[in-house]
Design an enzyme around this catalytic site. Sequence first.
Site, PDB file in Angstrom:
ATOM      1  CE1 TYR A 146      -3.771   2.393   0.539  1.00 51.16           C
ATOM      2  CE2 TYR A 146      -2.504   3.262   2.387  1.00 51.16           C
ATOM      3  CZ  TYR A 146      -3.564   3.363   1.510  1.00 51.16           C
ATOM      4  OH  TYR A 146      -4.417   4.443   1.591  1.00 51.16           O
ATOM      5  CG  ASP A 241       5.732   3.559   0.834  1.00 51.82           C
ATOM      6  OD1 ASP A 241       6.019   4.204   1.867  1.00 51.82           O
ATOM      7  OD2 ASP A 241       4.582   3.457   0.402  1.00 51.82           O
ATOM      8  CE  LYS A 269       1.132   6.152   8.584  1.00 49.38           C
ATOM      9  NZ  LYS A 269      -0.082   5.694   7.960  1.00 49.38           N
TER      10      LYS A 269
HETATM   11  N1  HOZ Z   1      -0.956   2.790   6.151  1.00 49.74           N
HETATM   12  C1  HOZ Z   1      -1.991   2.983   7.089  1.00 49.74           C
HETATM   13  C2  HOZ Z   1      -2.669   1.691   7.386  1.00 49.74           C
HETATM   14  N2  HOZ Z   1      -1.906   0.603   7.092  1.00 49.74           N
HETATM   15  C3  HOZ Z   1      -2.927   3.993   6.608  1.00 49.74           C
HETATM   16  C4  HOZ Z   1      -3.895   4.432   7.617  1.00 49.74           C
HETATM   17  C5  HOZ Z   1      -5.097   4.987   6.946  1.00 49.74           C
HETATM   18  O1  HOZ Z   1      -5.336   4.661   5.772  1.00 49.74           O
HETATM   19  O2  HOZ Z   1      -5.801   5.718   7.597  1.00 49.74           O
END
Ligand code: HOZ
Length: 433
Positions: A146, A241, A269
């Site tokens: 992701y 990433d 973040k």
């Molecule tokens: N990468 C975060 C969850 N695996 C993202 C959190 C979100 O999408 O709020």
Amino acid sequence: MKRNHENSQDVFANAKKVIPGGVNSPVRAFKSVGINPIVIESGKGSIIKDIDGNEYVDFVSSWGPLILGHANNAILEAIQETAQKGTSFGAPTILETKMAELIVEMVPSIEKVRMVNSGTEATMSALRLARGYTKRECIVKFKGNYHGHADSFLIKAGSGAITLGLPDSPGVTSATAQDTLVADYNNLQSVERLFKEHGSQIAAIIVEPVAANMGVVPPQKGFLEGLRKLADGYGSLLIFDEVITGFRLAKGGAQEYFGVIPDLTTLGKIIGGGLPVGAYGGKREIMDMLAPDGPVYQAGTLSGNPLAMAAGLAMLKILNETPYFYEELESNAARLETGLRANLDKTGIKGIVNRVGSLLTLFFTKKTQVTSFDEAMESDIEQYAHYFRESLDNGIYLAPSQFEAMFISNAHSYEDIDTCIEVSLAAMKTMLR
Ligand code: HOZ
């Protein structure tokens, strides 16, 4: 005993009337665990409190950034002091240069860095830069990785996209989908095949060096090294990433931890110490392609925002200067791993604990390993949902999805870890009934 979530229920019901799904990010919706979300009032250290007064040991840690726990004093002081001087200028400040200097010092591959406001912005900007630099259009990404919600990455995406069964989002054009080539994580042959067919068109490989959005899946020996070689062989860029692994696995992130150096790195973040930030950086020659020095355009009024820079700087300084910070984190996380494994043995429940540093996932699965997306997908999500609800009821806040990580922070004490292990055992026992 069931905890009372009456206030949370009311607030969520109102939220649903004015916010899509009642949440500002789908992973918060608790959809795959069969209950409504709890609404958080506050957090300090390892503990969060909901608006019904229930307390939980928090293993979500705001999805990663809170490696020092909630409301860390040094970070709060930095934010408060900076806020007195104004919250945004849309003009240079000293803080952003200090932040960039520290990132360059800590992350092996980064010679220059551009601040943005989120991990999504970082990955989509890094991708544009890679395309501009190589003058090629395709990218290789991995099933179940992701990289935020920019169009190019919502093809076989992990995190909330798999949790909700939406790995390919409507709204992504077929042209974008065609430029995104998808390989299997931990399967170099699948990447080689794509390069043999499309090598001269591939701008970059983007990868989570530790997959942490399909549950935690470590890279197998030689995988990251193999990607480095393939990218070099075909004149493509390698993008790590590190939104999740950056400053978490080591001062220099996964690239330091595994000793593989990418061309570009995206950060998220964690560099905001809990405020909304992202960044991307890499080799000087590539970064100099960015406007105003070069032709690749990317901009943002709030980029390098003083509050976020102050918070991030305070946090990175602690990570950089605290002796044995990562060793202590490792020992806490290892204690949790050992405890969870022992619980599986004691109860006979089938599962796999994958851990890299302070990232951990307990997969409920009959498989003997989870090394790929397909293996992760064979997990029993009903069992996870049950385990999640039992844990929540007994004061442990886990990610509301089988396909996410537990994030251990230095605010978690041995006592917190032991409580988690105890609650986990009790939760597993209820799964036997
Ligand atoms: N990468 C975060 C969850 N695996 C993202 C959190 C979100 O999408 O709020």
